[in-house]
Design a protein around this motif. Sequence first.
Motif, PDB file in Angstrom:
ATOM      1  N   UNK A 278       0.838  -1.203   0.000  1.00 47.42           N
ATOM      2  CA  UNK A 278       0.000   0.000   0.000  1.00 47.42           C
ATOM      3  C   UNK A 278       0.873   1.253   0.000  1.00 47.42           C
ATOM      4  N   UNK A 279       1.961   1.250   0.774  1.00 50.68           N
ATOM      5  CA  UNK A 279       2.860   2.401   0.807  1.00 50.68           C
ATOM      6  C   UNK A 279       3.492   2.636  -0.560  1.00 50.68           C
ATOM      7  N   UNK A 280       3.892   1.579  -1.222  1.00 55.94           N
ATOM      8  CA  UNK A 280       4.475   1.706  -2.554  1.00 55.94           C
ATOM      9  C   UNK A 280       3.464   2.264  -3.543  1.00 55.94           C
ATOM     10  N   UNK A 281       2.239   1.759  -3.503  1.00 58.19           N
ATOM     11  CA  UNK A 281       1.193   2.279  -4.390  1.00 58.19           C
ATOM     12  C   UNK A 281       0.939   3.753  -4.132  1.00 58.19           C
ATOM     13  N   UNK A 282       0.909   4.152  -2.861  1.00 54.22           N
ATOM     14  CA  UNK A 282       0.644   5.550  -2.514  1.00 54.22           C
ATOM     15  C   UNK A 282       1.770   6.456  -3.010  1.00 54.22           C
ATOM     16  N   UNK A 283       3.003   6.052  -2.808  1.00 50.43           N
ATOM     17  CA  UNK A 283       4.144   6.864  -3.244  1.00 50.43           C
ATOM     18  C   UNK A 283       4.148   6.995  -4.765  1.00 50.43           C
ATOM     19  N   UNK A 284       3.902   5.901  -5.462  1.00 52.64           N
ATOM     20  CA  UNK A 284       3.877   5.959  -6.923  1.00 52.64           C
ATOM     21  C   UNK A 284       2.727   6.822  -7.425  1.00 52.64           C
TER      22      UNK A 284
ATOM     23  N   UNK B  26       2.917  10.565  -9.555  1.00 55.30           N
ATOM     24  CA  UNK B  26       2.328  10.604 -10.892  1.00 55.30           C
ATOM     25  C   UNK B  26       2.697   9.440 -11.775  1.00 55.30           C
ATOM     26  N   UNK B  27       3.263   8.443 -11.214  1.00 53.78           N
ATOM     27  CA  UNK B  27       3.621   7.246 -12.004  1.00 53.78           C
ATOM     28  C   UNK B  27       2.442   6.282 -12.010  1.00 53.78           C
ATOM     29  N   UNK B  28       2.503   5.347 -12.935  1.00 57.22           N
ATOM     30  CA  UNK B  28       1.472   4.326 -13.007  1.00 57.22           C
ATOM     31  C   UNK B  28       1.590   3.396 -11.796  1.00 57.22           C
ATOM     32  N   UNK B  29       0.463   3.152 -11.152  1.00 63.21           N
ATOM     33  CA  UNK B  29       0.457   2.293  -9.966  1.00 63.21           C
ATOM     34  C   UNK B  29       0.612   0.845 -10.365  1.00 63.21           C
ATOM     35  N   UNK B  30       0.035   0.449 -11.461  1.00 62.10           N
ATOM     36  CA  UNK B  30       0.153  -0.928 -11.914  1.00 62.10           C
ATOM     37  C   UNK B  30       1.155  -0.954 -13.011  1.00 62.10           C
TER      38      UNK B  30
END
Length: 57
Positions: free
Chosen positions: A43-49, A53-57
């Motif tokens: 979840x932390x990685x998804x939030x930072x990405x 402005x980077x793609x989460x997936x």
Amino acid sequence: MLGWALVFALLAVLAGVLGFAGLAGFAATVAKILFVVFLVLLVATFAVRAFRGRSVL
């Protein structure tokens, strides 16, 4: 980390089947802790990405 959680979960199941209740309980606890740590880091990685402005997936 998810791999280690799965390893400890399988160890807990195997120890439970063989009758090692203490070892099964310990391995299950470690597997739960590692799985929660994995989820928090995911979840932390998804939030930072997402904030960068980077793609989460």
